[in-house]
Design an enzyme around this catalytic site. Structure first.
Site, PDB file in Angstrom:
ATOM      1  N   THR A  10      16.063  53.207  36.851  1.00 21.05           N
ATOM      2  CA  THR A  10      14.721  52.632  37.439  1.00 21.05           C
ATOM      3  C   THR A  10      14.912  51.296  38.221  1.00 21.05           C
ATOM      4  O   THR A  10      14.506  51.408  39.541  1.00 21.05           O
ATOM      5  CB  THR A  10      13.788  52.433  36.291  1.00 21.05           C
ATOM      6  OG1 THR A  10      13.901  53.415  35.256  1.00 21.05           O
ATOM      7  CG2 THR A  10      12.439  52.076  36.416  1.00 21.05           C
ATOM      8  N   VAL A  11      15.488  50.470  37.689  1.00 17.33           N
ATOM      9  CA  VAL A  11      15.687  48.892  38.414  1.00 17.33           C
ATOM     10  C   VAL A  11      16.634  49.343  39.617  1.00 17.33           C
ATOM     11  O   VAL A  11      16.213  48.639  40.634  1.00 17.33           O
ATOM     12  CB  VAL A  11      16.119  48.183  37.384  1.00 17.33           C
ATOM     13  CG1 VAL A  11      16.406  46.721  38.120  1.00 17.33           C
ATOM     14  CG2 VAL A  11      15.358  47.933  36.270  1.00 17.33           C
ATOM     15  N   LYS A 101      20.542  41.506  29.331  1.00 17.38           N
ATOM     16  CA  LYS A 101      20.392  40.433  28.138  1.00 17.38           C
ATOM     17  C   LYS A 101      21.232  40.728  27.176  1.00 17.38           C
ATOM     18  O   LYS A 101      21.826  39.941  26.645  1.00 17.38           O
ATOM     19  CB  LYS A 101      19.026  40.458  27.979  1.00 17.38           C
ATOM     20  CG  LYS A 101      18.413  41.098  26.949  1.00 17.38           C
ATOM     21  CD  LYS A 101      17.546  42.583  27.494  1.00 17.38           C
ATOM     22  CE  LYS A 101      17.064  42.973  28.643  1.00 17.38           C
ATOM     23  NZ  LYS A 101      16.622  44.008  29.169  1.00 17.38           N
ATOM     24  N   GLY A 130      11.572  39.787  33.089  1.00 17.15           N
ATOM     25  CA  GLY A 130      11.688  40.771  34.393  1.00 17.15           C
ATOM     26  C   GLY A 130      11.235  39.712  35.665  1.00 17.15           C
ATOM     27  O   GLY A 130      11.802  39.181  35.994  1.00 17.15           O
ATOM     28  N   GLY A 183       6.818  55.360  29.917  1.00 16.29           N
ATOM     29  CA  GLY A 183       8.074  54.800  30.112  1.00 16.29           C
ATOM     30  C   GLY A 183       8.544  53.375  29.976  1.00 16.29           C
ATOM     31  O   GLY A 183       9.335  52.663  30.246  1.00 16.29           O
ATOM     32  N   GLU A 186      11.927  53.228  24.981  1.00 19.62           N
ATOM     33  CA  GLU A 186      12.683  54.155  25.031  1.00 19.62           C
ATOM     34  C   GLU A 186      12.543  55.500  23.923  1.00 19.62           C
ATOM     35  O   GLU A 186      11.594  55.166  23.119  1.00 19.62           O
ATOM     36  CB  GLU A 186      14.191  53.848  24.641  1.00 19.62           C
ATOM     37  CG  GLU A 186      14.714  52.705  25.367  1.00 19.62           C
ATOM     38  CD  GLU A 186      15.048  53.074  26.692  1.00 19.62           C
ATOM     39  OE1 GLU A 186      15.538  54.149  26.873  1.00 19.62           O
ATOM     40  OE2 GLU A 186      14.990  52.214  27.701  1.00 19.62           O
ATOM     41  N   ASP A 197      15.766  43.111  21.353  1.00 22.94           N
ATOM     42  CA  ASP A 197      15.745  42.683  22.710  1.00 22.94           C
ATOM     43  C   ASP A 197      15.014  41.468  23.038  1.00 22.94           C
ATOM     44  O   ASP A 197      15.665  40.590  23.827  1.00 22.94           O
ATOM     45  CB  ASP A 197      14.787  43.853  23.614  1.00 22.94           C
ATOM     46  CG  ASP A 197      14.533  43.712  24.904  1.00 22.94           C
ATOM     47  OD1 ASP A 197      15.330  44.188  25.587  1.00 22.94           O
ATOM     48  OD2 ASP A 197      13.574  43.004  25.146  1.00 22.94           O
ATOM     49  N   LYS A 201      17.025  38.039  24.592  1.00 19.50           N
ATOM     50  CA  LYS A 201      16.666  37.190  25.542  1.00 19.50           C
ATOM     51  C   LYS A 201      16.327  35.907  25.174  1.00 19.50           C
ATOM     52  O   LYS A 201      16.752  34.780  26.030  1.00 19.50           O
ATOM     53  CB  LYS A 201      15.300  37.794  26.204  1.00 19.50           C
ATOM     54  CG  LYS A 201      15.275  39.065  26.678  1.00 19.50           C
ATOM     55  CD  LYS A 201      13.770  39.773  26.888  1.00 19.50           C
ATOM     56  CE  LYS A 201      14.117  41.110  27.590  1.00 19.50           C
ATOM     57  NZ  LYS A 201      12.564  41.905  27.571  1.00 19.50           N
ATOM     58  N   GLY A 298       9.687  46.869  34.035  1.00 26.83           N
ATOM     59  CA  GLY A 298       9.063  47.901  35.151  1.00 26.83           C
ATOM     60  C   GLY A 298      10.025  47.715  36.397  1.00 26.83           C
ATOM     61  O   GLY A 298      10.652  46.766  36.508  1.00 26.83           O
TER      62      GLY A 298
END
Lengths: 434, 434
Positions: A10-11, A101, A130, A183, A186, A197, A201, A298
């Site tokens: 995606t990214v 991260k 992000g 999306g 996961e 997560d 960060k 995103g």
């Protein structure tokens, strides 16, 4: 400037899109052309959301040794292959841009030390929040400040789930399912919903803002996976919203540090962040309070941050900034406040036996641990119906708001409360940010 | 690095305080010592809020020619002496840091061109939104984006006045007096309350984000000086807050541009910015929506931004960034949307004669200009009591919310409404941001 992208998910596809679609724009802002010369993927057959010529797409990591490359952009995630890719790139004389991260949390020392020793630069704006340029804010824009506190909603997926639960009155499971469909989450959402997560960060931000090298094991981390709609609604009745909040707050030379679902008063900007947005509230000794908000995840928001790092390397800014960041301090004088000493008010919810004496037993336990009660709600329709019990005794929901108490007091009280026969699970305890 | 500060008022003293108190911090973050070698003031006898040795304080601008100085920090404000100071500094080979939005608005072309021609750098983070690092965000962090819209509360003084009026039910005059007592507003508050200061900041942001060189005469600028508590309260009843909002929004290659008191829907982050805080909502084509907020003025927040610029020069970042900023574009393809074509909904408040036929006359005028009414409030206690008239006829307050209409339609309707005998002043018209 010639770059290689590792990972066209995606990214990665988003980064390729920006660099190919807006070539003139990035050239104008850097004074140079930025060319993608290699894109490394795991599966060559997978269809991709970008327009790169197939000649530059490969599944062979060896292309990263190409001496023509200045910069390797690591976008595969994880801590194994990503670690190899980043360390190899640095050793081959490349600068690195990463959105990872987990890598920086787990292998930050190794990655940053290797880069420093070899005179290379690692950029990681996209690794935290992000599209919110918080790494640049802490490392550059607010460099005239000592950060004194930093609180953030750093996981867009959790924030989306909590927003769906609260605003649409969904169950936790239904909200997770929708997050997966969109999306955001996961197939296995554990990393997000367990708080890992967000906590990772937080370690990156703490390293940057306080020069403290920590792991997620060093502080209190709780997820949103045991939250119920009832608690979110009770929070609203009491004038709060529940958010997965990461906190790093300096008290003298002690750093209060935690990541957990927290009651945030409605009037506070952090309480009003909905959907997959992130927000960081940062307090600096000169600037006072500042807020930074935007999409936390995103494709394009994260790609925007990755390309900002690429631009910064192309201009030469990042190479000047990186050596000055507090990433590998041996001693800062700051230590982590033991979690038992963290002091807050708390929200407690019980299922309590609907009989005389129950309240006094609970109050007794709290009193023994010197925890005083600020308010109590029982038999209130907002709490939902009583729970029928097998032995014909009925349990009613009860909510208690405490005065200030330490985590240590609460942990000790938790144990004694668990022994009370007049209480049935669940036993919910959430901290309040005042 | 050796700097000279021109002006030791509130902000200048703050800059001196940070640089003297946190010498070790700035040295660590720049790799160099930053020394104030001259401080130029107008009146040597005035007591100052900082600890500079008297030997370096002077009233002689000639010290700026000192070849030992790298950087001149201009903090005197205004567009006359400040212009001389800045241009002379550049010509003498110094880089410049300024917090002066008026200078950049009025003489931006000359200042930026001189710097570019001489290979010097001008830093101006503190000129817009004090402690909010919006210049760096637009110029660096979001450099991978085309900014598509930028809306901001850019004047802390106006925001403080509006907050006091609304939350404390103060009159405009009382709120201005309090702002003066608190040091937010000048003895003559015109620059703030007439919208000039905010509009000047908007021109700086527009130059940076859209490459458009404009003056405050090129777009609609209105102040808060004719707002009444009634209008702020009506806004609240309708679900809005009134803020002095600066807007620059791209429609194709036309830029919608204005600075005026605006209804902002309560759920929007911009509506919740209170006191002297500023906020910018910025939309980029990749990053989506982002928000930046913090103190818009005040000694230390502004000083924080000035010192961030000094640090950026010391590190060498600013010198790399400045030549790449879109400050002197000859043609960007973007032009200003004529104000008559700006399309919004509007809030109208009248004093209307309490007789049959009044409403139909008003509706007629609006209808003639093809403006349709979305809702109407009359004889409502929230609007306050009727106004007794000399001729025994009573006037009642009336509020109309229109559907979408252009500024041109509204200007034409304004003229015709002013001719109606059934309406008495005031005739209030405020745009709605939906």
């Amino acid at each position: 400037m010639k770059i290689a992208i590792v990972g066209l998910g995606t990214v990665g596809s988003g980064v390729a899109q920006i660099l190919t679609t807006h070539k003139a724009r990035t050239a104008a802002r850097t004074g140079t052309n930025i060319d993608i010369v290699h894109a490394v993927v795991r599966d060559l057959k997978k269809p991709r959301d970008c327009d790169l010529p197939s000649s530059i797409v490969t599944d062979d990591l060896a292309v990263l040794n190409d001496p023509a490359i200045d910069t390797v952009v690591e976008l595969i995630g994880g801590t194994t292959i990503a670690r190899d890719v980043v360390l190899t790139a640095l050793k081959n004389g490349k600068n690195v841009v990463t959105a990872n991260k987990a890598l920086l949390c787990v292998h930050g020392d190794e990655v940053f030390r290797t880069a420093r020793e070899l005179g290379r630069t690692v950029c990681f704006e996209a690794a935290v929040a992000g599209g919110v340029p918080i790494i640049e804010a802490v490392g550059q824009s607010l460099a005239s400040n000592q950060v004194t506190s930093l609180e953030g909603i750093l996981n867009g997926t959790c924030n989306f789930i909590l927003t769906e639960m609260f605003l649409k009155e969904k169950t936790y499971n239904d909200a997770v399912r929708l997050a997966q469909e969109k999306g955001y989450a996961e197939a296995d959402p554990t990393m997000d919903v367990a708080g890992t997560d967000a906590a990772q960060k937080l370690t990156v931000l703490v390293r940057l803002a306080f020069g403290l090298r920590i792991s997620t094991d060093d502080f209190l981390v709780k997820g949103i996976d045991s939250l119920t709609l009832t608690d979110l609604q009770q929070a609203a009745h009491l004038g709060y919203r529940v958010k997965l909040l990461c906190t790093a707050k300096l008290h003298g030379d002690k750093l209060e540090l935690h990541c957990q679902p927290t009651f945030i008063r409605r009037e506070q900007p952090l309480a009003d962040v909905d959907d997959a947005y992130n927000m960081i509230e940062l307090h600096g000794d000169a600037v006072g309070k500042t807020w930074f908000s935007g999409m936390g995840a995103g494709q394009m928001p994260t790609a925007s941050a990755v390309v900002a790092d690429i631009i910064s390397l192309a201009v030469g800014r990042a190479q000047l900034t990186f050596p000055r960041l507090t990433l590998l301090e041996e001693s800062t004088g700051i230590t982590i406040l033991p979690k038992e000493e963290i002091q807050r008010r708390f929200y407690l919810r019980f299922s309590a036996l609907d009989k005389p004496g129950t309240l006094s037993r609970i109050a007794n336990v709290l009193g023994e641990h010197k925890i005083s009660i600020s308010s109590l709600i029982q038999h209130d329709e907002t709490l939902g119906p009583p729970t029928p019990s097998t032995d014909d005794e009925s349990y009613v929901p009860m909510v208690i708001i405490t005065h200030l108490a330490t985590e240590g007091q609460m942990l000790a009280a938790d144990k004694d409360l668990a022994k009370l026969k007049c209480l049935a699970p669940p036993h919910v305890r959430l901290p309040i940010r005042d």
